[in-house]
Design an enzyme around this catalytic site. Structure first.
Site, short mmCIF file in Angstrom:
data_model
loop_
_atom_site.label_atom_id
_atom_site.label_comp_id
_atom_site.label_asym_id
_atom_site.label_seq_id
_atom_site.Cartn_x
_atom_site.Cartn_y
_atom_site.Cartn_z
N ASP A 190 0.89 -1.15 0.00
CA ASP A 190 0.00 0.00 0.00
C ASP A 190 0.93 1.21 0.00
O ASP A 190 2.13 1.08 0.32
CB ASP A 190 -0.92 0.00 1.22
CG ASP A 190 -2.10 0.96 1.02
OD1 ASP A 190 -2.02 1.83 0.12
OD2 ASP A 190 -3.10 0.85 1.75
C1 BGC Z 1 -4.84 3.45 0.16
C2 BGC Z 1 -4.95 2.48 -1.01
C3 BGC Z 1 -4.75 3.23 -2.29
C4 BGC Z 1 -3.39 3.91 -2.25
C5 BGC Z 1 -3.08 4.71 -3.51
C6 BGC Z 1 -3.57 4.26 0.11
O1 BGC Z 1 -3.60 5.26 1.06
O2 BGC Z 1 -4.90 2.73 1.37
O3 BGC Z 1 -6.19 1.83 -1.00
O4 BGC Z 1 -4.85 2.35 -3.37
O5 BGC Z 1 -3.38 4.82 -1.17
O6 BGC Z 1 -3.88 5.82 -3.60
#
Ligand code: BGC
Length: 763
Positions: A229
């Site tokens: 993530d």
């Molecule tokens: C979120 C993800 C997301 C990623 C990119 C993170 O903060 O938890 O779900 O895909 O950011 O935006």
């Protein structure tokens, strides 16, 4: 182009290999031009494309894309094919925008209704989440675009999401939290998986070898890559060793250099890095080769799909006196600022710029033939109760035949990054509903929210329509359902609790400052309410229709099955009302007896069927071992115990009018090896060890009888009963219990017996 991946890897320098293990920028992977390795792009997800116009420029504007209902809404459709269609549309939009991977689906379990991100997640049930996630993956990947199933794993809260350690027992981990990833990864063959920020049982997900390698790569056979993530990396090298291929986004050269250093010094075997690079290249080339340059999609068609989808997702929770559907000629007061400014999506990384936005007020104006009046009812700025706005709404409602109030959770009440602390909607909405319903008995409440809310006003109104966050067509879809253009068919994919205190994780959510203990174990969602005999506000699987369905018949092709076989169940469902409609037929399995603690029943099948008035259809379910199994931590595998199981079928978790029983016979061995502590009941359940185990049981019972005689003179009366109790429990003792104090068997004989049993089983 050279696609011989091993050959390419052999031509790469150590620095090039390490560099591929982190992104180029926020959204892309690094190209290595001299070897023809392209860069691929990825963006959020999950229910629409959130792409910045220039992926390399963080400040560039988001392009427009179709905003479909978010996960919570999509799940209440219980419609695999519809979710595949939405996935297909997402894939098409990715192709048109030159995006190779869309970050989703999000399949985390709704452990508590307070999780700020529940609007993105599907369900409290792992089977339902897994099925819907799988069809999302089918849809997207069918267009040659990759998915990233997220957030792996046990990411069920936003509070301290970067540092919280989720402590969860092994059975619960597999049966609830990992189970929802299984379908998308195995059947769906998701190209990528996104690991979560948090720790699970003491290890960050980004460096959790058990999760990334043992479970994902080995048990589930995932051939794709794991990416972090955004910013979820802890120690880069530890991550690589644990099975993490890609760090996102790019934050500088340091981590790549760390990889170079440990491989150069021999601290990390070259093969670990090479393996990761091979997997990265496989995904990168697949993604690149599947691009469709120049691809376009029809925005209007996608909007239509968004509208059809939104209407399929809405759940009719209450409809007294059949107030709904409304008649076009009825005069109606449309009340609440959401009617003109819909709340249709959630805050955070999934927030997209829609191609258009339908307001319910406009759509109602298109259908209604009678008088339509509008009153704002509450302000979108802040929660304060505005008496003047309410008075205006009351006046409007009193002068019409029906009042439709649009209420729910404003943006500030739920978002990625924070959890809710209560289940309330703003006081201004509650007050509005109370005062309007006091003058207008024909009051309908339409809710826009991503997660359950409390409804202290539910008994004051005649109808409640749960709209969830229904995407850019939420307004038109709401009008479709209100006026019966679409007969509602959504069913809750989560329990609506009667109070926060009633919820399963209440005592342990969001936990302490560094650790959250999953104390409710397997008893998440309806599994909890049923075991505790608690009555929620609305149960899992519940939802009304404008027609009625009768569950007429159930049959199966056998009443006994080995765990290596499958059983087919046929269920007849009839539409007994006057309108065409769809029913979600739900199948639950209930073990009648078990040696381990199990939920009362669990969802193991569902089908959505369309039925014309009077029409009956046979819905077929095929169940295999997994429908009856629990996760046995000793053999680290699913195990279906020999025994009787009820199959319950109906239209919600609390309404299962049809049932039959099936006798399941296990052919699996519930232990890895016979040891001195293997339990009698397990040995008795395996044909190879059963005779010997029975003989030993008898022997020890003899001894117990003799011992009993030593302790009491009054042998005859109470002793037989006592003896029966001992017999009942004896089989749950380990093998060694026939030695020692009971003295029926020497250590030598015990060892010889164990060896013999293992030999018979080939262990
Ligand atoms: C979120 C993800 C997301 C990623 C990119 C993170 O903060 O938890 O779900 O895909 O950011 O935006």
């Amino acid at each position: 182009m050279n696609r011989n991946i091993q050959e390419i890897v052999s031509q790469m320098t150590l620095e090039e290999k390490a560099s591929l293990c982190s992104g180029l920028n926020m959204w892309q992977t690094k190209p290595i031009e001299r070897l023809g390795i392209p860069s691929i792009s990825m963006t959020d997800g999950p229910h629409g494309l959130r792409k910045q116009g220039d992926l390399a420029d963080m400040s560039s504007k988001t392009v427009r894309s179709t905003c479909f209902p978010s996960g919570a809404g999509l799940a209440s459709s219980w419609d695999r094919q519809l979710i595949r269609e939405v996935g297909k549309a997402l894939g098409e939009e990715c192709q048109a925008e030159d995006v190779q991977i869309i970050l989703g689906p999000a399949v985390n379990i709704k452990r508590s209704p307070l999780c700020g991100r529940n609007f993105e997640y599907f369900s409290e049930d792992p089977y339902l989440s897994s099925e819907l996630g799988t069809y999302h993956v089918y849809g997207v990947q069918g267009e040659g675009v990759g998915t990233s199933v997220k957030h792996f794993a046990v990411n069920n809260q936003e509070t301290l999401r970067n540092s919280i350690n989720a402590v969860v027992d092994e059975r619960t981990l597999h049966e609830i939290y990992l189970r929802s990833f299984e379908g998308p990864v195995t059947a769906g063959e998701a190209w990528t998986v996104m690991c979560a920020y948090n720790l699970v049982n003491g290890e960050f997900c980004s460096e959790n070898e058990y999760l990334l390698t043992d479970v994902l790569k080995q048990k589930c056979g995932h051939k794709g890559i794991v990416m972090t993530d955004w910013g979820a990396i802890n120690e880069r090298v530890k991550g690589l060793r644990a099975g993490l291929e890609l760090e996102m986004p790019y934050v500088g050269k340091e981590h790549d250099q760390l990889i170079v250093d440990v491989v150069s010094s021999g601290e990390l075997e070259q093969s670990v890095l090479d393996g990761a690079v091979e997997r990265l290249l496989t995904v990168i080339f697949k993604a690149f080769d599947n691009r469709k340059p120049g691809f376009t999609y029809d925005q209007k068609e996608h909007h239509k799909l968004a509208r059809r989808t939104a209407a399929e997702c809405m759940v009719l929770l209450k409809n007294e006196n059949n107030l709904l559907p409304l008649k076009p000629e009825q005069s109606v007061a449309v009340i609440g600022a959401f009617a003109k400014n819909p709340r249709y999506q959630g805050g955070g990384s999934s927030h997209i710029a829609p191609t258009r936005l339908d307001a319910a007020y406009d759509s109602i104006m298109e259908v209604a033939q009678g008088k339509v009046v509008y009153a704002e009812g509450y302000s979108l700025k802040g929660d304060a109760v505005h008496d003047d706005l309410i008075a205006e709404a009351v006046k409007a409602a009193a002068g019409t035949e029906v009042a439709v109030i649009f209420a729910g959770l404003p943006d500030s009440y739920e978002s990625e990054g924070v959890d809710r602390t209560h289940l309330n909607i703003p006081d201004s909405h509650v007050e509005l509903i109370k005062r309007v319903s006091a003058v207008q008995p024909n009051t309908v409440v339409v809710l826009s929210n991503g997660s359950p809310v409390s409804m202290p006003w539910a008994s004051d109104v005649r109808a409640v329509l749960e709209g969830y966050l229904a995407g850019q067509a939420s307004g038109s879809a709401t009008a479709d359902v209100l006026y019966g253009v679409v007969n509602p068919s959504g069913k809750l994919a989560e329990t609506f609790p009667a109070s926060l205190e009633q919820t399963p994780a209440y005592l342990n959510f969001p936990g302490g400052k560094s650790e959250v203990y999953y104390g409710e174990g397997l008893f998440v969602g309806y599994r909890y309410y049923e075991a505790k005999k608690e009555q929620p506000l609305f149960p899992f699987g519940y939802g009304l229709s404008y027609t009625q369905f009768a569950y007429e018949n159930i049959s199966s092709d056998k009443n006994q099955m080995k765990d290596t076989e499958v059983i087919t169940i046929n269920v007849t469902v009839r539409n007994t009302g006057d309108l065409a409609g769809k029913e979600v037929v739900q199948l639950y399995v209930k073990p009648l007896d078990s040696t381990v603690v199990r939920p009362v029943k669990e969802l193991k099948g569902f089908e959505k069927v369309h039925l014309e008035p009077g029409e009956a259809k046979i819905v077929k379910f095929t169940l295999d071992k997994r429908a009856f199994a629990y996760y046995n931590t000793e053999i680290e595998d699913w195990f279906a115990e020999t025994g009787v199981y009820d199959i319950l079928v109906g239209g919600s978790s609390v309404d299962t009018p049809l049932s039959l029983s099936v006798n399941v016979i296990s052919t699996a061995i519930p232990f890895k090896k016979v040891t001195r502590n293997t339990k009698f009941y397990e040995l008795l359940a395996v044909p190879e060890t059963a005779p010997l185990a029975a003989e030993l049981m008898e022997l020890s019972m003899e001894r117990i009888k003799q011992m009993g005689a030593m302790f009491t003179d009054s042998m005859d009366a109470g002793l037989n009963e006592l003896f029966d109790a001992v017999v009942k429990w004896k089989k749950y003792d380990g093998l060694r219990s026939i030695g020692g104090m009971i003295g029926g068997m020497s250590e030598e004989k015990l060892t010889a017996t164990i060896d013999e049993m293992n030999r018979k089983l080939g262990l």
